[in-house]
Design a protein around this motif. Structure first.
Motif, PDB file in Angstrom:
ATOM      1  N   PRO A 152       0.837  -1.315   0.034  1.00 20.19           N
ATOM      2  CA  PRO A 152      -0.044  -0.052   0.051  1.00 20.19           C
ATOM      3  C   PRO A 152       0.863   1.464   0.014  1.00 20.19           C
ATOM      4  CG  PRO A 152      -0.446  -1.125   2.166  1.00 20.19           C
ATOM      5  CD  PRO A 152       0.435  -2.362   1.254  1.00 20.19           C
ATOM      6  N   ALA A 153       1.972   1.380   0.769  1.00 21.47           N
ATOM      7  CA  ALA A 153       2.988   2.329   0.689  1.00 21.47           C
ATOM      8  C   ALA A 153       3.528   2.669  -0.746  1.00 21.47           C
ATOM      9  CB  ALA A 153       4.016   2.381   1.569  1.00 21.47           C
ATOM     10  N   LEU A 154       3.958   1.650  -1.527  1.00 20.85           N
ATOM     11  CA  LEU A 154       4.240   1.617  -2.701  1.00 20.85           C
ATOM     12  C   LEU A 154       3.249   2.357  -3.778  1.00 20.85           C
ATOM     13  CD1 LEU A 154       6.554   0.792  -4.736  1.00 20.85           C
ATOM     14  CD2 LEU A 154       5.348  -1.303  -4.962  1.00 20.85           C
ATOM     15  N   CYS A 155       1.847   1.876  -3.420  1.00 19.66           N
ATOM     16  CA  CYS A 155       0.771   2.381  -4.292  1.00 19.66           C
ATOM     17  C   CYS A 155       0.668   3.816  -4.120  1.00 19.66           C
ATOM     18  CB  CYS A 155      -0.537   1.668  -4.038  1.00 19.66           C
ATOM     19  SG  CYS A 155      -0.206  -0.234  -4.720  1.00 19.66           S
ATOM     20  N   ASP A 156       0.698   4.071  -2.901  1.00 17.42           N
ATOM     21  CA  ASP A 156       0.347   5.651  -2.574  1.00 17.42           C
ATOM     22  C   ASP A 156       1.468   6.383  -3.169  1.00 17.42           C
ATOM     23  OD1 ASP A 156      -1.694   5.076  -0.885  1.00 17.42           O
ATOM     24  OD2 ASP A 156      -0.707   4.851   1.049  1.00 17.42           O
ATOM     25  N   VAL A 195      16.694   9.671  -0.545  1.00 16.23           N
ATOM     26  CA  VAL A 195      17.554   9.569   0.811  1.00 16.23           C
ATOM     27  C   VAL A 195      17.003  10.904   1.596  1.00 16.23           C
ATOM     28  CG1 VAL A 195      19.677  11.155   0.027  1.00 16.23           C
ATOM     29  CG2 VAL A 195      19.803   9.746   2.027  1.00 16.23           C
ATOM     30  N   ASP A 196      16.841  10.689   2.981  1.00 11.94           N
ATOM     31  CA  ASP A 196      16.405  11.785   3.666  1.00 11.94           C
ATOM     32  C   ASP A 196      17.742  12.474   4.389  1.00 11.94           C
ATOM     33  OD1 ASP A 196      15.705  12.816   6.494  1.00 11.94           O
ATOM     34  OD2 ASP A 196      13.683  12.422   5.795  1.00 11.94           O
ATOM     35  N   HIS A 197      17.963  13.761   4.312  1.00 11.75           N
ATOM     36  CA  HIS A 197      18.896  14.187   4.991  1.00 11.75           C
ATOM     37  C   HIS A 197      19.133  13.654   6.323  1.00 11.75           C
ATOM     38  CE1 HIS A 197      21.040  16.501   2.016  1.00 11.75           C
ATOM     39  NE2 HIS A 197      19.929  17.397   1.787  1.00 11.75           N
ATOM     40  N   GLY A 198      18.194  13.358   7.138  1.00 11.21           N
ATOM     41  CA  GLY A 198      18.238  12.822   8.421  1.00 11.21           C
ATOM     42  C   GLY A 198      18.625  11.495   8.671  1.00 11.21           C
ATOM     43  N   ASP A 199      18.610  10.645   7.545  1.00  9.56           N
ATOM     44  CA  ASP A 199      18.906   9.383   7.605  1.00  9.56           C
ATOM     45  C   ASP A 199      20.203   9.052   7.953  1.00  9.56           C
ATOM     46  OD1 ASP A 199      19.101   6.477   7.036  1.00  9.56           O
ATOM     47  OD2 ASP A 199      17.857   6.415   5.463  1.00  9.56           O
ATOM     48  N   VAL A 200      20.502   8.554   9.134  1.00  5.28           N
ATOM     49  CA  VAL A 200      21.818   8.279   9.764  1.00  5.28           C
ATOM     50  C   VAL A 200      22.463   6.898   9.124  1.00  5.28           C
ATOM     51  CG1 VAL A 200      23.086   7.559  11.670  1.00  5.28           C
ATOM     52  CG2 VAL A 200      21.084   9.379  11.940  1.00  5.28           C
ATOM     53  N   VAL A 201      21.741   6.176   8.431  1.00  4.81           N
ATOM     54  CA  VAL A 201      22.125   4.687   7.901  1.00  4.81           C
ATOM     55  C   VAL A 201      22.853   5.124   6.708  1.00  4.81           C
ATOM     56  CG1 VAL A 201      21.747   2.669   6.963  1.00  4.81           C
ATOM     57  CG2 VAL A 201      20.716   3.281   9.303  1.00  4.81           C
ATOM     58  N   ALA A 202      22.163   6.098   5.862  1.00  8.27           N
ATOM     59  CA  ALA A 202      22.748   6.524   4.668  1.00  8.27           C
ATOM     60  C   ALA A 202      23.768   7.652   4.741  1.00  8.27           C
ATOM     61  CB  ALA A 202      21.555   6.890   3.557  1.00  8.27           C
ATOM     62  N   VAL A 242      14.328  13.401  -0.029  1.00  8.58           N
ATOM     63  CA  VAL A 242      12.911  13.499   0.499  1.00  8.58           C
ATOM     64  C   VAL A 242      13.033  13.985   1.966  1.00  8.58           C
ATOM     65  CG1 VAL A 242      12.008  12.052  -1.220  1.00  8.58           C
ATOM     66  CG2 VAL A 242      12.887  11.017   0.995  1.00  8.58           C
ATOM     67  N   ALA A 243      11.917  14.199   2.538  1.00 11.88           N
ATOM     68  CA  ALA A 243      11.531  14.414   3.965  1.00 11.88           C
ATOM     69  C   ALA A 243      10.696  13.600   4.333  1.00 11.88           C
ATOM     70  CB  ALA A 243      10.994  15.942   4.040  1.00 11.88           C
ATOM     71  N   ASN A 244      11.180  12.654   5.182  1.00 15.06           N
ATOM     72  CA  ASN A 244      10.364  11.448   6.184  1.00 15.06           C
ATOM     73  C   ASN A 244       9.906  11.827   7.297  1.00 15.06           C
ATOM     74  OD1 ASN A 244      10.882   9.985   3.633  1.00 15.06           O
ATOM     75  ND2 ASN A 244      12.257   8.907   4.533  1.00 15.06           N
ATOM     76  N   GLY A 245      10.102  13.171   7.697  1.00 14.25           N
ATOM     77  CA  GLY A 245       9.752  13.553   9.138  1.00 14.25           C
ATOM     78  C   GLY A 245      10.675  12.572  10.330  1.00 14.25           C
ATOM     79  N   ASP A 274      12.688   4.780   7.722  1.00 12.35           N
ATOM     80  CA  ASP A 274      11.549   3.740   7.652  1.00 12.35           C
ATOM     81  C   ASP A 274      11.295   3.553   6.119  1.00 12.35           C
ATOM     82  OD1 ASP A 274      11.524   3.625  10.538  1.00 12.35           O
ATOM     83  OD2 ASP A 274       9.538   4.161  10.762  1.00 12.35           O
ATOM     84  N   ALA A 275      10.917   2.302   5.805  1.00 13.21           N
ATOM     85  CA  ALA A 275      10.785   1.949   4.481  1.00 13.21           C
ATOM     86  C   ALA A 275       9.420   2.857   3.989  1.00 13.21           C
ATOM     87  CB  ALA A 275      10.739   0.468   4.204  1.00 13.21           C
ATOM     88  N   CYS A 276       8.307   2.747   5.015  1.00 10.60           N
ATOM     89  CA  CYS A 276       7.077   3.276   4.303  1.00 10.60           C
ATOM     90  C   CYS A 276       7.080   4.867   3.865  1.00 10.60           C
ATOM     91  CB  CYS A 276       5.975   2.889   5.303  1.00 10.60           C
ATOM     92  SG  CYS A 276       5.423   1.278   5.376  1.00 10.60           S
ATOM     93  N   PRO A 277       7.587   5.574   4.889  1.00  7.18           N
ATOM     94  CA  PRO A 277       7.948   6.755   4.216  1.00  7.18           C
ATOM     95  C   PRO A 277       8.512   7.141   2.964  1.00  7.18           C
ATOM     96  CG  PRO A 277       8.257   6.761   6.369  1.00  7.18           C
ATOM     97  CD  PRO A 277       8.426   5.447   6.092  1.00  7.18           C
TER      98      PRO A 277
END
Length: 279
Positions: free
Chosen positions: A23-27, A224-231, A249-252, A257-260
């Protein structure tokens, strides 16, 4: 299309992961103005159970890791790199000082304590954080396990597969799977929160990365999200070339997380483009 999950999914499976991913992919595809694929057109390249400890009487579940279980070398280095990155994006995380950057048991304790205050890792218990750290380490150092994970993904990629989406460590598995399939017909590789640009990881990958994971028609989008520590390295172009499309992107608060990542319009656009590609 084939999706490839990240770390920490050892107690799940293909269907349980796709329950959230599909569903996240579809969104995301709808945000981009595309038409989502049918559920049966999406497969999960699942390898998480390769990391699941064998069950035993009254002792089923992840090992009860502590700070003492973080090994010297790569595991300590990656943990400290996560700490530095977390301090740069989260004011609640005290930055490591010169004394704590020394490779000592105290530095590991300090890193885990600091990361416990980080919103990025807030939902992870200490043993889960160490377990995830060890999953990355095992994938890079255990040849048999790594090959088994790659084989799980290559088995899902068929002549009709047009898109491969890899999240976190799954982006590494996806990349290596495509490199292992010369002549594949995948037209879009979409990597989400990928550590593929991190030098300490690339040095331990076998074969060492750098090749383009497909033919001339393949489009690689790295989200990538700028706040993503893994990346830790946000831009993959210095290592893989200018053809990689970098997207931010901005994932909040759930940066990794994968879904955002999946619901983001740029991710949906990259997936839709690959699904629409002919040939």
């Amino acid at each position: 299309m084939v999706a490839v999950h990240g770390v920490g999914k050892q107690t799940l499976g293909e269907d349980s992961l796709l329950k959230d991913w599909y569903p996240a992919l579809c969104d995301g595809i709808r945000r981009a103005g595309g038409a989502p694929p049918a559920r049966e057109a999406v497969a999960m390249g699942f390898y998480g159970d390769l990391f699941r400890p064998s069950g035993a009487t009254l002792a089923v579940g992840d090992p009860r890791y502590t700070a003492e279980d973080v090994e010297e070398g790569f595991e300590e280095d990656l943990l400290l790199a996560w700490w530095r990155a977390a301090a740069a994006v989260d004011e609640r995380v005290v930055a490591p000082g010169a004394d704590t950057l020394a490779r000592t048991p105290r530095s590991v304790q300090a890193a885990l304590r600091a990361l416990g205050n980080c919103g990025f890792f807030a939902d992870l218990a200490l043993r889960a954080l160490v377990f995830d750290l060890k999953q990355v380490s095992r994938y890079l150092t255990d040849d048999a396990l790594r090959q088994a994970a790659i084989d799980r993904v290559t088995a899902r990629i068929g002549p009709d597969t047009r898109v491969v989406v890899g999240h976190s460590l799954g982006s590494v598995v996806a990349y290596q799977a495509l490199c292992a399939l010369p002549g594949h017909r995948v037209r879009a590789l979409v990597t989400l929160g990928s550590p593929l640009g991190v030098s300490m990881i690339c040095r331990r990958m076998r074969p060492e990365p750098g090749d383009w994971p497909g033919g001339g028609a393949l489009v690689w989008t790295n989200v990538v999200d700028h706040g993503d520590v893994v990346a830790l390295e946000k831009d993959l172009r210095p290592r893989y070339g200018p053809r990689v499309r970098p997207v931010v992107v901005a994932n909040g608060s759930h940066a990794h997380d994968a879904c955002p990542y999946l619901t983001a319009e740029p991710t949906g656009a990259a997936v839709a483009e690959g699904l629409d590609a002919g040939g």
